[in-house]
Design a protein around this motif. Sequence first.
Motif, PDB file in Angstrom:
ATOM      1  N   MET A   1      46.032  45.501  16.203  1.00  0.00           N
ATOM      2  CA  MET A   1      46.219  45.161  17.603  1.00  0.00           C
ATOM      3  C   MET A   1      46.685  43.700  17.721  1.00  0.00           C
ATOM      4  O   MET A   1      46.184  42.838  17.018  1.00  0.00           O
ATOM      5  N   LYS A   2      47.644  43.447  18.592  1.00  0.00           N
ATOM      6  CA  LYS A   2      48.179  42.098  18.777  1.00  0.00           C
ATOM      7  C   LYS A   2      47.129  41.149  19.338  1.00  0.00           C
ATOM      8  O   LYS A   2      46.260  41.555  20.117  1.00  0.00           O
ATOM      9  N   SER A   3      47.265  39.891  18.972  1.00  0.00           N
ATOM     10  CA  SER A   3      46.431  38.861  19.583  1.00  0.00           C
ATOM     11  C   SER A   3      46.850  38.690  21.030  1.00  0.00           C
ATOM     12  O   SER A   3      47.960  39.075  21.416  1.00  0.00           O
ATOM     13  N   ILE A   4      45.975  38.084  21.820  1.00  0.00           N
ATOM     14  CA  ILE A   4      46.242  37.835  23.235  1.00  0.00           C
ATOM     15  C   ILE A   4      46.243  36.327  23.447  1.00  0.00           C
ATOM     16  O   ILE A   4      45.335  35.632  22.989  1.00  0.00           O
ATOM     17  N   THR A   5      47.255  35.818  24.133  1.00  0.00           N
ATOM     18  CA  THR A   5      47.334  34.402  24.448  1.00  0.00           C
ATOM     19  C   THR A   5      47.307  34.217  25.957  1.00  0.00           C
ATOM     20  O   THR A   5      48.086  34.847  26.673  1.00  0.00           O
ATOM     21  N   LEU A   6      46.408  33.345  26.410  1.00  0.00           N
ATOM     22  CA  LEU A   6      46.320  33.003  27.821  1.00  0.00           C
ATOM     23  C   LEU A   6      47.008  31.667  28.057  1.00  0.00           C
ATOM     24  O   LEU A   6      46.753  30.696  27.344  1.00  0.00           O
ATOM     25  N   ILE A   7      47.898  31.654  29.048  1.00  0.00           N
ATOM     26  CA  ILE A   7      48.607  30.430  29.405  1.00  0.00           C
ATOM     27  C   ILE A   7      48.427  30.186  30.896  1.00  0.00           C
ATOM     28  O   ILE A   7      48.046  31.086  31.645  1.00  0.00           O
ATOM     29  N   GLY A   8      48.747  28.981  31.316  1.00  0.00           N
ATOM     30  CA  GLY A   8      48.661  28.612  32.719  1.00  0.00           C
ATOM     31  C   GLY A   8      48.368  27.133  32.838  1.00  0.00           C
ATOM     32  O   GLY A   8      48.139  26.442  31.841  1.00  0.00           O
ATOM     33  N   TYR A   9      48.356  26.667  34.058  1.00  0.00           N
ATOM     34  CA  TYR A   9      48.163  25.246  34.310  1.00  0.00           C
ATOM     35  C   TYR A   9      46.740  24.828  33.933  1.00  0.00           C
ATOM     36  O   TYR A   9      45.836  25.672  33.844  1.00  0.00           O
ATOM     37  N   MET A  10      46.533  23.523  33.729  1.00  0.00           N
ATOM     38  CA  MET A  10      45.198  23.039  33.400  1.00  0.00           C
ATOM     39  C   MET A  10      44.201  23.465  34.472  1.00  0.00           C
ATOM     40  O   MET A  10      44.537  23.513  35.658  1.00  0.00           O
ATOM     41  N   CYS A  11      43.033  23.830  34.023  1.00  0.00           N
ATOM     42  CA  CYS A  11      41.924  24.256  34.886  1.00  0.00           C
ATOM     43  C   CYS A  11      42.170  25.581  35.595  1.00  0.00           C
ATOM     44  O   CYS A  11      41.502  25.884  36.589  1.00  0.00           O
ATOM     45  N   ALA A  12      43.091  26.381  35.082  1.00  0.00           N
ATOM     46  CA  ALA A  12      43.312  27.707  35.673  1.00  0.00           C
ATOM     47  C   ALA A  12      42.201  28.680  35.287  1.00  0.00           C
ATOM     48  O   ALA A  12      42.062  29.722  35.912  1.00  0.00           O
ATOM     49  N   LEU A  25      36.153  42.179  23.969  1.00  0.00           N
ATOM     50  CA  LEU A  25      37.005  42.912  23.018  1.00  0.00           C
ATOM     51  C   LEU A  25      36.494  42.829  21.583  1.00  0.00           C
ATOM     52  O   LEU A  25      37.099  43.411  20.675  1.00  0.00           O
ATOM     53  N   GLY A  26      35.439  42.051  21.363  1.00  0.00           N
ATOM     54  CA  GLY A  26      34.928  41.862  20.010  1.00  0.00           C
ATOM     55  C   GLY A  26      35.878  41.070  19.130  1.00  0.00           C
ATOM     56  O   GLY A  26      35.996  41.318  17.937  1.00  0.00           O
ATOM     57  N   GLU A  71      45.149  36.847  13.229  1.00  0.00           N
ATOM     58  CA  GLU A  71      45.226  38.218  13.743  1.00  0.00           C
ATOM     59  C   GLU A  71      44.054  38.555  14.651  1.00  0.00           C
ATOM     60  O   GLU A  71      42.943  38.084  14.432  1.00  0.00           O
ATOM     61  N   ASN A  72      44.342  39.354  15.665  1.00  0.00           N
ATOM     62  CA  ASN A  72      43.311  39.949  16.506  1.00  0.00           C
ATOM     63  C   ASN A  72      42.406  38.919  17.188  1.00  0.00           C
ATOM     64  O   ASN A  72      41.189  39.076  17.210  1.00  0.00           O
ATOM     65  N   ILE A  73      43.004  37.863  17.737  1.00  0.00           N
ATOM     66  CA  ILE A  73      42.236  36.815  18.417  1.00  0.00           C
ATOM     67  C   ILE A  73      42.618  36.754  19.890  1.00  0.00           C
ATOM     68  O   ILE A  73      43.591  37.364  20.318  1.00  0.00           O
ATOM     69  N   VAL A  74      41.847  35.974  20.627  1.00  0.00           N
ATOM     70  CA  VAL A  74      42.219  35.570  21.977  1.00  0.00           C
ATOM     71  C   VAL A  74      42.414  34.063  21.901  1.00  0.00           C
ATOM     72  O   VAL A  74      41.520  33.337  21.455  1.00  0.00           O
ATOM     73  N   LEU A  75      43.580  33.603  22.314  1.00  0.00           N
ATOM     74  CA  LEU A  75      43.954  32.191  22.230  1.00  0.00           C
ATOM     75  C   LEU A  75      44.203  31.633  23.622  1.00  0.00           C
ATOM     76  O   LEU A  75      44.923  32.231  24.420  1.00  0.00           O
ATOM     77  N   SER A  76      43.613  30.486  23.895  1.00  0.00           N
ATOM     78  CA  SER A  76      43.861  29.760  25.134  1.00  0.00           C
ATOM     79  C   SER A  76      44.689  28.525  24.789  1.00  0.00           C
ATOM     80  O   SER A  76      44.316  27.764  23.905  1.00  0.00           O
ATOM     81  N   CYS A  77      45.813  28.351  25.466  1.00  0.00           N
ATOM     82  CA  CYS A  77      46.695  27.208  25.205  1.00  0.00           C
ATOM     83  C   CYS A  77      46.515  26.134  26.272  1.00  0.00           C
ATOM     84  O   CYS A  77      46.116  26.430  27.392  1.00  0.00           O
ATOM     85  N   GLY A  78      46.858  24.908  25.919  1.00  0.00           N
ATOM     86  CA  GLY A  78      46.877  23.834  26.902  1.00  0.00           C
ATOM     87  C   GLY A  78      47.927  24.124  27.961  1.00  0.00           C
ATOM     88  O   GLY A  78      48.870  24.889  27.721  1.00  0.00           O
ATOM     89  N   GLY A  79      47.771  23.529  29.129  1.00  0.00           N
ATOM     90  CA  GLY A  79      48.673  23.795  30.246  1.00  0.00           C
ATOM     91  C   GLY A  79      50.139  23.525  29.955  1.00  0.00           C
ATOM     92  O   GLY A  79      51.019  24.217  30.461  1.00  0.00           O
ATOM     93  N   GLY A  80      50.425  22.535  29.119  1.00  0.00           N
ATOM     94  CA  GLY A  80      51.811  22.196  28.820  1.00  0.00           C
ATOM     95  C   GLY A  80      52.388  22.925  27.621  1.00  0.00           C
ATOM     96  O   GLY A  80      53.612  22.942  27.431  1.00  0.00           O
TER      97      GLY A  80
END
Length: 175
Positions: A1-12, A25-26, A71-80
Amino acid sequence: MKSITLIGYMCAGKTIIGKALAKSLGRTFYDLDWYIEERFRKKVPEIFAESGEEKFRDLENRMLHEVAEFENIVLSCGGGTPCFFDNMDYLNSLTETCYLKASPETLCSHIAMSRGERPLLKGKNPEELKTFVTEQLALRTPFYEKAHHVIDINVLDSFDKVNYIVDVIRNKMLP
């Protein structure tokens, strides 16, 4: 299963939603800023202050290319993060990307509640902050909207709603 990346502005809400999503999702959760801080034993604002934005963005890009390979992670990126180099196209090629979309008013409200030091916001009064966020959001939105999924988080006005957003993301991304 693909990893998931969350993006958006700071403090979203990328980190709080990312942690909850990973738990549901474990999967293992990674925050790109925390990963950078752990690797370089310095807080992002310190790196930013010592090296400047250009050098920080280069470092961020290199660390993104490292973490996004997990693999198989959830990643949160910085706003920029999505707005520099080929970062957004790179993330889209490797992961399921999700833009946590919020209005400038919602973002300013979240920023006011946040405890972290934000180098780009230092010394701004509420009116200057709203103007700054609105202008930056206008510049960054074209990058953010390249995400595979867009989730409106303007409803995220309490911790109780985090699970609601997690369910929305799961329903959009998982068959």
